[in-house]
Design an enzyme around this catalytic site. Structure first.
Site, PDB file in Angstrom:
ATOM      1  N   HIS A  86      -7.984  -4.885  -1.766  1.00 17.54           N
ATOM      2  CA  HIS A  86      -6.775  -4.378  -1.121  1.00 17.54           C
ATOM      3  C   HIS A  86      -6.122  -5.400  -0.204  1.00 17.54           C
ATOM      4  O   HIS A  86      -4.897  -5.474  -0.116  1.00 17.54           O
ATOM      5  CB  HIS A  86      -7.128  -3.127  -0.322  1.00 17.54           C
ATOM      6  CG  HIS A  86      -5.952  -2.283   0.053  1.00 17.54           C
ATOM      7  ND1 HIS A  86      -5.208  -1.579  -0.875  1.00 17.54           N
ATOM      8  CD2 HIS A  86      -5.385  -2.018   1.253  1.00 17.54           C
ATOM      9  CE1 HIS A  86      -4.244  -0.918  -0.261  1.00 17.54           C
ATOM     10  NE2 HIS A  86      -4.320  -1.176   1.034  1.00 17.54           N
TER      11      HIS A  86
ATOM     12  N   SER B 121       0.846  -1.184   0.000  1.00 16.51           N
ATOM     13  CA  SER B 121       0.000   0.000   0.000  1.00 16.51           C
ATOM     14  C   SER B 121       0.891   1.247   0.000  1.00 16.51           C
ATOM     15  O   SER B 121       1.705   1.423  -0.906  1.00 16.51           O
ATOM     16  CB  SER B 121      -0.960  -0.039   1.189  1.00 16.51           C
ATOM     17  OG  SER B 121      -2.011   0.871   1.013  1.00 16.51           O
TER      18      SER B 121
ATOM     19  N   ASP C 198      -9.751  -3.442  -5.807  1.00 15.87           N
ATOM     20  CA  ASP C 198      -9.172  -2.635  -4.731  1.00 15.87           C
ATOM     21  C   ASP C 198      -9.598  -1.174  -4.874  1.00 15.87           C
ATOM     22  O   ASP C 198      -9.268  -0.531  -5.869  1.00 15.87           O
ATOM     23  CB  ASP C 198      -7.646  -2.754  -4.795  1.00 15.87           C
ATOM     24  CG  ASP C 198      -6.945  -2.089  -3.619  1.00 15.87           C
ATOM     25  OD1 ASP C 198      -7.597  -1.345  -2.863  1.00 15.87           O
ATOM     26  OD2 ASP C 198      -5.734  -2.310  -3.466  1.00 15.87           O
TER      27      ASP C 198
END
Length: 725
Positions: free
Chosen positions: A694, A573, A659
């Site tokens: 995600h 991330s 995501d």
């Protein structure tokens, strides 16, 4: 055509299609045709912004209908899907030799999990609530049983809910205070758009009035008559709080946030006297409250928001207790205020600010306040009674994680906390805050066996370029030499003030037991050494995050824990942005770089106001739409924008099609631009989960398979497996 000609022809085809000549020659040497990588077409798009011009050759990978794709991945454009599928096939072909290692690692990780594990029950009134797994199940059962003894009641079987779905994840569960209703929020596509279901526990019926388009957080009113939740709009942002009768009925808007840069959430105070609406971004917050006695009332502002002032509030029976950075309290303090007049004018210090002692959170019971503090990348818990007497729960180890878990009953003196370290599995304790007696409730089991004495945990302090000392947590087997010969996996994050705890993980042992040294760099951008550690690596000082990570690697090299070119960098991330930045800045340090859902297209993303996280994240990165200085600074480090011809290490870029946080085109564009730029011949690979978002796969075993791919890539990168016969 003979075999030699076939190999030569395959190599030539690979070069023509965009593979590096070095890889093609390696294929000739090994006698195996080199897989041919996909070539992303170039469609230059000229972008002019604040008098600056950039050209993006791969903007076409962003589906014009991306909002719909997040909710239904089958709607993706054919040319984009075909490219992603081709990239997945290429990665699988390139890493085919690692399949036995992936399978072995998966079985090891699976073997370290107690398959029929269960949580420690949390008592509340006549019941105690817990979750558990059945052997072989991917998802948990959520259960309760009478506190006085009796049969278990299964509240939710998440396996049955997930049946027939490629993805299903429970984001939140909760029961009404009268224990009659049970609610749960399910994300069925990985996009973090949830449905909230309410179940009547007397009849076992799931009520027909399902809540759609929710963020996943919700709460029942203290009288159990209402349910409150947060709405998610078409751009994936929380924008409203709604309320309806708990058993179904007309929906009423409780609150609307007009600032699209703020996040929303809803909950109850510890003493159940108020319903709270939380409003915040990375630097500013505001709370609004609704009295439990009047749950349909309009929320009242506790203290109006002021830019760069944070606070969060809870209620302690006869007063408000507020954790805040007001009055230059960088590492936060705790104040109190009267119930009827909670504004800042009435705040008085309860726990004053102490620089370097970051107060992370506060938990309340009727007689005690417990707080978790962080300093020097470790945590401690402090217990305080109403008279102000304090005592500490501390651990004497170089690196560990001590986590305050709170308690489900406000009038109980019992508090729960957990302890672990990189070498020591988690122990969960119940602690009587009055008598100071603790009861061990659970020790994490590792069925395949684990002896902490076989491992060494160490803490280094790496000098940063400006003299700051960056903590580095080391985990290795005792038998692993410290002479520079061992491969290293160096993990980092460094954003949003999120610290990296020195905690236990069964999965990482699959690398450590293969002779890897696992290291965590507690870099600036997190709050590992206090909130100032975060403030010193955001917006116009963001590069401190990257240089701290590089300093950690160099210090490990100087101390003979590592050598250049034998380190695998790993982050996800915003930590994936870190991976992209250090890959550009110091490629010679790394054998490989793994970017999990990597936020690498920073300039384009922060310039696109339609994306879910763009306005909320301007306080973190800066606003390149309106601020020329922010544009130039982001442009100077944005990983995608700073790729150039150089000898990059092997790269694995991992994304999820649905995501909403780091959209799939970021990892895809990173690979598309990196592959033709690298001069090293090292492979640049893309892995897109076409059925997840995600957090990766939702099932616990499917998730371990994804981890096994990452770890096998780390070994493959160190050994340069693509060059071996």
């Amino acid at each position: 055509m003979n075999r030699r000609e076939l190999i030569a022809s395959s190599a030539a085809l690979a070069v023509a299609a965009g593979a590096s000549p070095v890889l093609a020659k390696a294929a000739q040497r090994s006698g195996t045709p080199m897989p041919v990588p996909p070539v992303a077409k170039k469609i230059p798009v000229r972008i002019e912004q604040l008098g600056r011009v950039r050209v993006d050759d791969y903007q076409w990978l962003k589906d014009d209908n991306w909002q719909a794709v997040l909710r239904d991945p089958s709607l993706i454009k054919t040319d984009v899907k075909d490219y992603l599928v081709a990239e997945n096939a290429y990665r699988e072909a390139m890493m085919a030799s690692t399949l036995p290692m992936q399978a072995a690692m998966f079985e090891e990780m699976k073997g370290r999990i107690k398959q029929d594990d269960s949580s420690v029950p949390s008592p509340d009134g006549p019941w105690e609530y817990y979750s558990r797994f059945r052997t072989g199940d991917q998802h948990p059962l959520f259960c309760r049983r009478p506190r006085s003894g009796g049969d278990e009641q299964i509240l939710l079987d998440a396996n049955a809910l997930a049946a027939g779905k490629a993805y299903s994840k429970i984001a939140a569960t909760g029961y009404s205070p009268d224990h009659a209703l049970y609610a749960y929020a399910e994300d069925a596509q990985g996009s973090e758009v949830h449905k909230i279901y309410v179940k009547d526990l007397a009849t076992g019926e799931v009520l027909a009035d399902v809540i759609d388009s929710a963020t996943g957080d919700f709460t029942f009113s203290p009288d159990s008559q209402w349910i409150f939740w947060t709405n998610r709009d078409d751009n994936g942002r929380p924008d409203k709080i709604f309320r309806r009768p708990a058993r179904g009925g007309e929906t009423t808007q409780v609150y609307q946030e007009d600032d699209e840069g703020m996040f929303l959430g809803v909950g109850r105070t510890s003493d159940d006297q108020f319903i709270l609406v939380g409003i915040q971004n990375q630097e500013t917050s505001e709370s609004r409250y609704i009295p439990a006695a009047d749950p349909t009332a309009t929320p009242l502002v506790l203290e109006p928001r002021v830019v760069a002032r944070n606070y969060d509030a809870d209620h302690w029976g006869d007063r408000w207790v507020i954790r805040t950075n007001a009055d230059d309290s960088i590492d936060f303090k705790v104040v109190q205020a009267p119930t009827g007049s909670p504004g800042k004018a009435n705040w008085t210090d309860l726990i004053p600010h102490t620089p370097g002692r970051y107060i992370e959170n506060v938990t309340l019971s009727s007689g005690h306040l417990a707080r978790q503090e962080r300093a020097d990348a470790n945590t401690r818990i402090i217990v305080r009674d109403r008279a102000g007497a304090e005592h500490e729960i501390a651990v004497d180890e170089p690196a560990y994680a001590l986590n305050l878990m709170g308690w489900s009953e406000f009038d109980s003196p019992m508090m729960r906390y957990a302890y672990n370290s990189p070498s020591t599995p988690t122990s969960t304790f119940d602690y009587d805050m009055t008598t100071r007696e603790r009861t061990l409730r659970k020790v994490q089991e590792v069925p395949s066996g684990h002896d902490p004495a076989d491992y060494v945990v160490e803490r280094l302090n790496a000098p940063a370029s400006d003299g700051e000392l960056v903590p580095v947590t080391i985990l290795r087997r005792k038998s692993t030499p410290v002479d520079g010969s061992a491969p290293v996996l160096l993990y980092g994050y460094g954003s949003y003030g999120i610290p990296m705890s020195a905690s236990f993980s069964t999965s990482r042992l699959s690398l450590v037991d293969r002779g890897f040294i696992w290291a965590i760099a507690h870099i600036r951008g997190g709050s590992d050494k206090g909130w100032g550690w975060f403030l010193n690596a955001r917006r116009m000082t963001k590069k401190n995050t990257f240089t701290d990570f590089i300093a950690a690697a160099e210090h490990m090299i100087d101390r003979d824990y590592a050598r250049a070119g034998n380190i695998v960098a790993y982050g996800g991330s915003a930590g994936g942005m870190l991976m992209g930045a250090v890959n550009n800045m110091r490629p010679e340090l790394w054998a490989g770089v793994i970017g999990q859902v990597p936020f690498v297209d920073v300039l384009n993303t922060m310039s696109d106001t339609s994306l879910p996280l763009t306005p909320p994240e301007w306080p973190e990165w800066g606003n390149p739409i309106e601020d020329a200085a922010a544009y130039d600074y982001i442009a100077s480090y944005s990983p995608y924008d700073n790729i150039e011809a150089k000898a990059y290490p092997a790269v694995l870029s991992v994304g999820g099609l649905s995501d909403p946080r780091v959209t799939y085109w970021e990892p895809a564009k990173w690979v598309a631009r990196l592959r033709p730029a690298t001069t090293s011949g090292n492979p640049i690979l893309l892995k897109i989960n076409m059925e997840a978002g995600h957090g990766g796969a939702s099932g616990r075993f499917d998730y371990l398979k994804e981890v096994a791919v990452d770890y096998a890539f780390a070994v493959w990168a160190v050994e340069k497996g693509w060059t071996r016969a």
